[in-house]
Design a protein around this motif. Structure first.
Motif, PDB file in Angstrom:
ATOM      1  N   ALA A  51       1.162  -1.212   0.454  1.00  0.00           N
ATOM      2  CA  ALA A  51       0.005  -0.113   0.311  1.00  0.00           C
ATOM      3  C   ALA A  51       1.077   1.385   0.392  1.00  0.00           C
ATOM      4  O   ALA A  51       0.611   2.208  -0.736  1.00  0.00           O
ATOM      5  N   GLY A  52       1.620   1.735   0.654  1.00  0.00           N
ATOM      6  CA  GLY A  52       2.473   2.553   0.979  1.00  0.00           C
ATOM      7  C   GLY A  52       3.160   2.778  -0.460  1.00  0.00           C
ATOM      8  O   GLY A  52       3.578   3.823  -0.978  1.00  0.00           O
ATOM      9  N   VAL A  53       4.221   2.061  -0.831  1.00  0.00           N
ATOM     10  CA  VAL A  53       5.136   1.804  -1.780  1.00  0.00           C
ATOM     11  C   VAL A  53       4.392   2.344  -2.776  1.00  0.00           C
ATOM     12  O   VAL A  53       4.384   3.346  -3.517  1.00  0.00           O
ATOM     13  N   ILE A  54       3.482   1.994  -3.185  1.00  0.00           N
ATOM     14  CA  ILE A  54       2.438   2.653  -4.021  1.00  0.00           C
ATOM     15  C   ILE A  54       1.605   3.944  -4.173  1.00  0.00           C
ATOM     16  O   ILE A  54       2.046   4.439  -5.145  1.00  0.00           O
ATOM     17  N   GLY A  55       1.783   4.216  -3.034  1.00  0.00           N
ATOM     18  CA  GLY A  55       1.793   4.925  -2.900  1.00  0.00           C
ATOM     19  C   GLY A  55       2.233   6.014  -3.192  1.00  0.00           C
ATOM     20  O   GLY A  55       2.211   7.760  -3.613  1.00  0.00           O
ATOM     21  N   ASN A  56       3.477   5.979  -2.311  1.00  0.00           N
ATOM     22  CA  ASN A  56       4.923   6.704  -2.896  1.00  0.00           C
ATOM     23  C   ASN A  56       5.092   6.770  -4.388  1.00  0.00           C
ATOM     24  O   ASN A  56       4.956   7.740  -5.135  1.00  0.00           O
ATOM     25  N   VAL A  57       4.835   5.751  -5.333  1.00  0.00           N
ATOM     26  CA  VAL A  57       5.039   5.293  -6.351  1.00  0.00           C
ATOM     27  C   VAL A  57       4.509   6.874  -7.053  1.00  0.00           C
ATOM     28  O   VAL A  57       4.471   7.461  -8.678  1.00  0.00           O
ATOM     29  N   ALA A  58       2.347   6.546  -6.818  1.00  0.00           N
ATOM     30  CA  ALA A  58       1.577   7.325  -7.905  1.00  0.00           C
ATOM     31  C   ALA A  58       2.171   8.694  -7.319  1.00  0.00           C
ATOM     32  O   ALA A  58       1.493   9.360  -8.317  1.00  0.00           O
ATOM     33  N   ALA A  59       2.554   8.842  -5.932  1.00  0.00           N
ATOM     34  CA  ALA A  59       2.673  10.711  -6.120  1.00  0.00           C
ATOM     35  C   ALA A  59       4.091  10.508  -6.771  1.00  0.00           C
ATOM     36  O   ALA A  59       3.605  12.117  -7.946  1.00  0.00           O
ATOM     37  N   PHE A  60       5.122  10.050  -7.352  1.00  0.00           N
ATOM     38  CA  PHE A  60       5.856  10.498  -8.259  1.00  0.00           C
ATOM     39  C   PHE A  60       5.463  10.419  -9.709  1.00  0.00           C
ATOM     40  O   PHE A  60       5.747  11.753 -10.289  1.00  0.00           O
ATOM     41  N   GLY A  61       4.518   9.532 -10.046  1.00  0.00           N
ATOM     42  CA  GLY A  61       3.921   9.244 -11.245  1.00  0.00           C
ATOM     43  C   GLY A  61       3.004  10.881 -11.709  1.00  0.00           C
ATOM     44  O   GLY A  61       3.156  10.989 -12.458  1.00  0.00           O
TER      45      GLY A  61
END
Ligand code: MRU
Length: 363
Positions: A51-61
């Motif tokens: 969940a967390g890393v998906i959120g981080n990658v989405a933010a950079f995305g």
């Protein structure tokens, strides 16, 4: 911490580099993400997961999407929507995209270079905040471990965990694994039972890899072993992460978590969920009814990946072709089975009242 994390970082061209979680533990390679579509692909195909890393990658995305849309705000909104919809269950994904787009709206009149810089800094800030939250979760969780150990005069503390909720899943030390890393720092003798976590084997492939790297004693077990271990008093505590937690404390996590919680309840084993505030969905109270559960490809059940005797990575079919398979990614553990929620603000009872009190300002 400024933009360089263990599972993801920006390269010299400001592209996002991520560890390819699909090929661990047998290969350590990276994937470079340069635009919105590559962000969607990496989340959908589980190059990155948790969940967390998906959120981080989405933010950079969203930052990469802004760069790609070159001042066309409508285009940025479309690309951000694609990223937001790339997986349905982990709410950190929606939370991170919404936070980035709220900032984008506020800053859209800035000069293009300054607009991009603001978005990049916000994505870095989200990741930095996750690191701080992980550290708090580590400390509150390790306090519980210490207390149980002292009360029960244990020599070795046995934790069982399901799936992967370490630094591959939440920058930069995880949620469920964070208290374990902290316990190690406190010289607590700890041993981890690692559920293999079929069908994608996040336990066997990722949690075991993280724990081995950290020099933490662990044993991988088949998913159905936990109940027996609990009956034999071989588990002192269960800690898992979460992908979305309702205001009531009902918690969605990797499929199979619910069965561990049932076994823990029947055997009086404390069962904790570790999560940052960004994993709460304060809009819902009934997790079983309201949390959307992802259904993934049946191929994840029908095929398994591993090393052959010659040390080559191979994918093998383990179910005959004429059988179909069903692959729910998550299940929901009702609040009544959860001893407590370990958050960055402290340990909270899994109930509407307790969650509302602790997170009043966010609701
Ligand atoms: O499908 P995944 O690998 O993205 O699912 C992740 C999980 O369910 C993990 O168990 C984890 O606890 C949640 S992320 C901290």
């Amino acid at each position: 911490m400024q933009g360089k994390y263990k599972a993801l970082w920006l390269d010299e061209n400001d592209n996002l580099v991520v560890l390819d979680q699909r090929v661990l533990p047998f290969e350590e390679t990276t994937v470079t993400i340069t635009n919105a579509q590559e962000t969607v692909d990496a989340i959908e195909n589980m190059t990155v997961r948790g969940a967390g890393v998906i959120g981080n990658v989405a933010a950079f995305g969203v930052y990469l999407a802004a760069r790609e849309s070159a001042g066309d705000f409508d285009r940025l909104e479309e690309l951000a929507k694609d990223i937001r919809e790339s997986r349905p269950t982990a709410v950190n994904l929606m939370w991170a995209v919404d936070r980035m787009m709220a900032l984008a709206k506020k800053k859209q009149k800035l000069l293009p270079a300054n607009f991009l810089k603001a978005l990049k800094n916000e994505a870095i800030l989200i990741a930095d905040e996750d690191c701080e939250r992980s550290q708090k979760i580590a400390e509150y969780g390790a306090d519980i471990i210490e207390e149980i150990m002292l009360n029960r005069e244990l020599d070795t503390f046995n934790v069982l965990t399901h799936c992967n909720a370490g630094w591959l899943a939440i920058v930069d030390s995880g949620t469920a694994l964070a208290p374990i890393y902290e316990a190690q720092k406190r010289d607590i003798k700890i041993h981890v039972w690692v559920d293999e976590t079929r069908p994608r084997n996040q336990g066997a492939n990722l949690t075991a890899w993280e724990l081995a790297k950290a020099g933490i004693e662990h044993t991988v077990i088949a998913d159905n072993t936990g109940g027996h271990l609990m009956q034999q008093k071989m588990v002192d505590m269960v800690i898992t992460g979460a992908d979305r937690v309702a205001k009531s404390g009902d918690s969605a996590n990797k499929i199979g978590t619910y069965l561990k919680a049932l076994a823990a309840k029947d055997n009086d084993v404390p069962f904790y969920i570790a999560l940052p505030a960004s994993t709460f969905d304060f809009e819902i109270t009934d997790g079983v009814e309201q949390i959307p559960i992802e259904i993934r490809s049946e191929d994840e059940v029908k095929y398994m990946r591993g090393l052959d005797k010659e040390g080559r990575v191979q994918e093998l079919q383990v179910v005959q072709s004429q059988s179909s398979a069903l692959n729910y990614g998550f299940d929901v553990t009702p609040a009544r089975l959860i001893t407590g929620l370990i958050t960055e603000r402290g340990v909270c009872e899994a109930s509407v009242d307790a969650v509302s009190e602790m997170f009043e300002d966010l609701i």
